[in-house]
Write an enzyme that holds these catalytic residues in place. Structure first.
Site, PDB file in Angstrom:
ATOM      1  N   CYS A 165      49.570  50.846  38.568  1.00  0.00           N
ATOM      2  CA  CYS A 165      49.457  50.471  39.967  1.00  0.00           C
ATOM      3  C   CYS A 165      48.566  51.512  40.650  1.00  0.00           C
ATOM      4  O   CYS A 165      48.886  52.709  40.631  1.00  0.00           O
ATOM      5  CB  CYS A 165      50.858  50.491  40.573  1.00  0.00           C
ATOM      6  N   CYS A 183      43.055  47.184  42.320  1.00  0.00           N
ATOM      7  CA  CYS A 183      44.488  46.871  42.360  1.00  0.00           C
ATOM      8  C   CYS A 183      44.792  46.091  41.093  1.00  0.00           C
ATOM      9  O   CYS A 183      44.040  45.174  40.729  1.00  0.00           O
ATOM     10  CB  CYS A 183      44.788  46.015  43.593  1.00  0.00           C
TER      11      CYS A 183
HETATM   12  N1  DGL Z   1      49.343  46.423  41.853  1.00  0.00           N
HETATM   13  C1  DGL Z   1      49.278  47.433  42.793  1.00  0.00           C
HETATM   14  C2  DGL Z   1      48.007  48.224  42.801  1.00  0.00           C
HETATM   15  O1  DGL Z   1      47.391  48.339  41.766  1.00  0.00           O
HETATM   16  C3  DGL Z   1      50.012  47.380  44.066  1.00  0.00           C
HETATM   17  C4  DGL Z   1      49.869  46.252  44.953  1.00  0.00           C
HETATM   18  C5  DGL Z   1      50.883  46.324  46.061  1.00  0.00           C
HETATM   19  O2  DGL Z   1      52.077  46.348  45.733  1.00  0.00           O
HETATM   20  O3  DGL Z   1      50.469  46.352  47.215  1.00  0.00           O
HETATM   21  O4  DGL Z   1      47.616  48.756  43.803  1.00  0.00           O
END
Ligand code: DGL
Length: 258
Positions: A74, A183
């Site tokens: 993430c 993301c």
């Molecule tokens: N998948 C996540 C990222 O790479 C987070 C997205 C979120 O929860 O806002 O930033």
């Protein structure tokens, strides 16, 4: 050196499975435990303190399951919490950050676009990295609403198309030749994004690089498993059907409080 404990991987939700797939493809014998904190997604609009606290909760769950290495799949959690995680836990961490470097280094127009969460774009870590590329114009766009639509299983909805068009059109007009997906949820949007972007604009994300880095850390520090086969384990704390469906219903998903 061998080490048969699992690799732990977590994300705010289902998006980090895009990173899990790359790791599983490169290291198919390794046991993996994936944690989707879907109940608390999106992390992107949360404060740094909240992101640190949620990330620690996820790490503790993975450590209770004896993980030998933790991949923070993430960007938002990495850019806001990896320093605190490395300080507070005695396990190697691999983080994921927007791939600005390969985009900036290869861009012909020296204009690149980055689509990421507010939490990532506002973080100190991201801004420090971006500052290293003074020659390149970086067009930053927060992907408001995208993660929630993905978490709700609305990947191909008209609303998704509309949001993507509104975020990408100004980048096209600014003459970007690279779009960085900052993301881990966004690789699931590549088919829709390709319909909007002209063909010459390249899309990059960090999944493959993270998988290679995981392989390097296992080789140099942690040890590979000597098992021949290992089924991945997926935990989620809300909406298990959406996680199952993003995995093409190929793997069992365990719903659990954490
Ligand atoms: N998948 C996540 C990222 O790479 C987070 C997205 C979120 O929860 O806002 O930033």
């Amino acid at each position: 050196m061998t080490n048969n404990n699992p690799i732990g991987i977590f994300d705010s939700g289902i998006g980090g499975t895009s990173i899990w797939s790359e790791i599983h493809a490169l290291l198919p014998h390794e046991k993996t435990i994936y944690l989707a904190d879907s109940k608390n997604a999106p992390y992107g609009q949360r404060t740094k303190d909240e992101i640190v606290a949620l990330s620690k909760k996820n790490v503790e769950f993975l450590l209770e399951n004896n993980c030998k290495l933790i991949v923070v799949a993430c960007n938002t959690a990495t850019t806001n919490a990896i320093t605190e995680l490395r300080r507070d836990y005695d396990v190697p961490f691999i983080g994921i950050e927007p791939a600005i470097k390969p985009a900036a280094n290869n861009s012909q127009t020296q204009v690149i676009g980055i689509l990421a969460t507010q939490g990532t774009l506002n973080s100190e870590l991201f801004n420090k990295t971006a500052e290293m590329f003074q020659r390149t114009t970086i067009i930053e766009q927060v992907g408001h609403g995208l993660v929630q639509l993905i978490e709700d299983g609305n990947l191909y909805s008209p609303e998704m198309t509309q949001l993507l068009e509104s975020y990408l059109q100004p980048m096209i007009e600014a003459n970007i030749d690279y779009l960085v997906l900052g993301c881990s949820h966004y690789p699931y949007l590549i088919p829709q994004i390709k319909k909007i972007l002209p063909e010459h604009i390249k899309i990059i994300d960090s999944g493959e690089a993270v998988a290679r880095q995981t392989q390097n850390i296992l080789r140099d520090k942690v040890g590979f498993t000597d098992a021949q086969h290992n089924d991945p384990v997926f935990y989620v704390n809300s909406n298990p059907a959406v996680l199952s469906s993003i995995l093409d219903n190929k793997y069992p998903v365990i719903e659990k409080e954490f």
